[in-house]
Write an enzyme that holds these catalytic residues in place. Structure first.
Site, PDB file in Angstrom:
ATOM      1  N   PHE A  72       1.263  -0.705   0.327  1.00  0.00           N
ATOM      2  CA  PHE A  72      -0.039   0.324   0.094  1.00  0.00           C
ATOM      3  C   PHE A  72       0.879   1.127   0.200  1.00  0.00           C
ATOM      4  CE2 PHE A  72      -2.573  -3.144   1.924  1.00  0.00           C
ATOM      5  CZ  PHE A  72      -3.701  -3.417   1.302  1.00  0.00           C
ATOM      6  N   ASP A 150      -0.213  -9.002  10.329  1.00  0.00           N
ATOM      7  CA  ASP A 150      -0.524 -10.070   9.991  1.00  0.00           C
ATOM      8  C   ASP A 150      -0.640 -11.317  10.359  1.00  0.00           C
ATOM      9  OD1 ASP A 150       2.256 -10.412   9.356  1.00  0.00           O
ATOM     10  OD2 ASP A 150       1.731  -9.138   7.165  1.00  0.00           O
ATOM     11  N   HIS A 167       2.237  -2.611  16.417  1.00  0.00           N
ATOM     12  CA  HIS A 167       0.516  -1.543  16.077  1.00  0.00           C
ATOM     13  C   HIS A 167      -0.641  -2.740  16.146  1.00  0.00           C
ATOM     14  CE1 HIS A 167       2.771   1.082  13.208  1.00  0.00           C
ATOM     15  NE2 HIS A 167       2.828   1.386  13.953  1.00  0.00           N
ATOM     16  N   CYS A 175     -13.837  -4.674  21.652  1.00  0.00           N
ATOM     17  CA  CYS A 175     -14.910  -3.578  21.668  1.00  0.00           C
ATOM     18  C   CYS A 175     -14.758  -2.180  20.939  1.00  0.00           C
ATOM     19  CB  CYS A 175     -15.503  -2.976  23.002  1.00  0.00           C
ATOM     20  SG  CYS A 175     -17.132  -2.391  23.572  1.00  0.00           S
ATOM     21  N   CYS A 210     -21.206  -6.217  25.628  1.00  0.00           N
ATOM     22  CA  CYS A 210     -22.019  -5.391  25.326  1.00  0.00           C
ATOM     23  C   CYS A 210     -22.680  -5.359  24.185  1.00  0.00           C
ATOM     24  CB  CYS A 210     -21.341  -3.895  25.147  1.00  0.00           C
ATOM     25  SG  CYS A 210     -20.326  -3.293  23.916  1.00  0.00           S
TER      26      CYS A 210
END
Length: 310
Positions: A72, A150, A167, A175, A210
């Site tokens: 990318f 990945d 990362h 959540c 939730c």
């Protein structure tokens, strides 16, 4: 312990066996002077690895290109892969933002679901096994720091306790709110993705506590809700490893880490040891860096061929 003469003889044999024109094409090096420079860099890298007692591997997106993964790099490269986003003017950084999970969750999961499936269906290239072999041959355990999400180092057989994914990982969810600090692993997705517009359809992953939409446990752009507890534990493992190899002869092998996201390059340069930087476009580094302007697999195979001659 191999001598410089051993390495030089091995290198000469390697040059006879490798197709020079193929390596020139892969590294965009057309001048004989540049070819000689890379031979010297490969020789120096092999010597540093052979003499190292422990090896730190640092890696960015470029290491996965030889596996068939896109890096990318720039909007044009991203849009070439996803022309539907080009029509809307949406960049990679614009889409890699947690706000989409609130405003357009089916778009968000179309984007990340595509990446999840791509990473799951792609096998790490053979260079990962070369790196693992080098670490295993050293007298002390090594470590891996990667900005990739990945999970390919673990997929290639690296010990998960010796990998720091700074990362996060696309294989874990959290959540969106988040209502708790709970993370959970996923092996598959239960919804479909339109291959043209990359929109998800069906039942999206939900938080088990939730009931709100869940998201990958990845640090995104403009992200204030990423839960770093898993990455923090990996970082603690890294600090313990670093302390355990203090005083040992080390080498850092950095692969495919660009300057646009400088965390990996900074981690590499902060180590008090020889740095081998493999990058076809940005191989330069601080003084005494062994710069190899080649793709990951080509460089690793060339170095390994020298080491195998000892």
């Amino acid at each position: 312990m191999p001598t410089p003469n051993d390495i030089e003889l091995a290198l000469e044999q390697l040059v006879l066996e490798l197709k020079q024109d193929q390596l020139v094409q892969e590294t965009n090096l057309a001048q004989p002077e540049a070819w000689t420079m890379d031979q010297n860099a490969i020789q120096l890298a092999a010597r540093a690895i052979a003499e190292a007692e422990t090896i730190l591997i640092t890696a960015g997106a470029g290491i996965g290109v030889d596996s068939g993964l896109p890096d990318f790099r720039g909007n044009q490269g991203f849009w070439k892969i996803h022309p539907n986003y080009a029509e809307e003017g949406l960049t990679f950084s614009a889409l890699a933002n947690p706000r989409w999970f609130d405003t357009a969750p089916y778009r968000a999961w179309g984007f990340y679901g595509y990446r999840f499936q791509l990473y799951r269906n792609t096998q790490p290239h053979s260079g990962f096994q070369i790196l693992k072999h080098w670490q295993n041959q050293a007298t002390k355990p090594g470590f891996v720091i990667t900005s990739n999400v990945d999970g390919h180092f673990q997929k290639a057989g690296f010990d998960s306790e010796q990998v720091y994914e700074c990362h996060g990982s696309i294989q874990y969810l959290q959540c969106c709110t988040p209502c708790t600090r709970k993370l959970w692993k996923i092996d598959s997705l239960d919804f479909a993705i339109d291959p043209k517009n990359l929109l998800a359809s069906g039942s999206l992953p939900l938080c088990p506590d939730c009931g709100e939409v869940a998201r990958p446990n990845i640090l995104m752009f403009g992200d204030y809700h990423w839960l770093a507890n898993r990455a923090d534990k990996q970082l603690e493992n890294y600090y313990r490893w670093k302390e355990s190899v203090e005083g040992c002869k080390q080498v850092t092998i950095e692969i495919g880490a660009g300057s646009s996201v400088g965390g990996i390059r900074n981690s590499s340069q902060n180590m008090p040891c020889t740095l081998i930087r493999i990058n076809p476009r940005e191989a330069e580094g601080p003084k005494n860096t062994i710069s190899i302007p080649m793709t990951a697999l080509a460089a690793l195979e060339a170095i390994d061929a020298v080491l195998n001659k000892f």
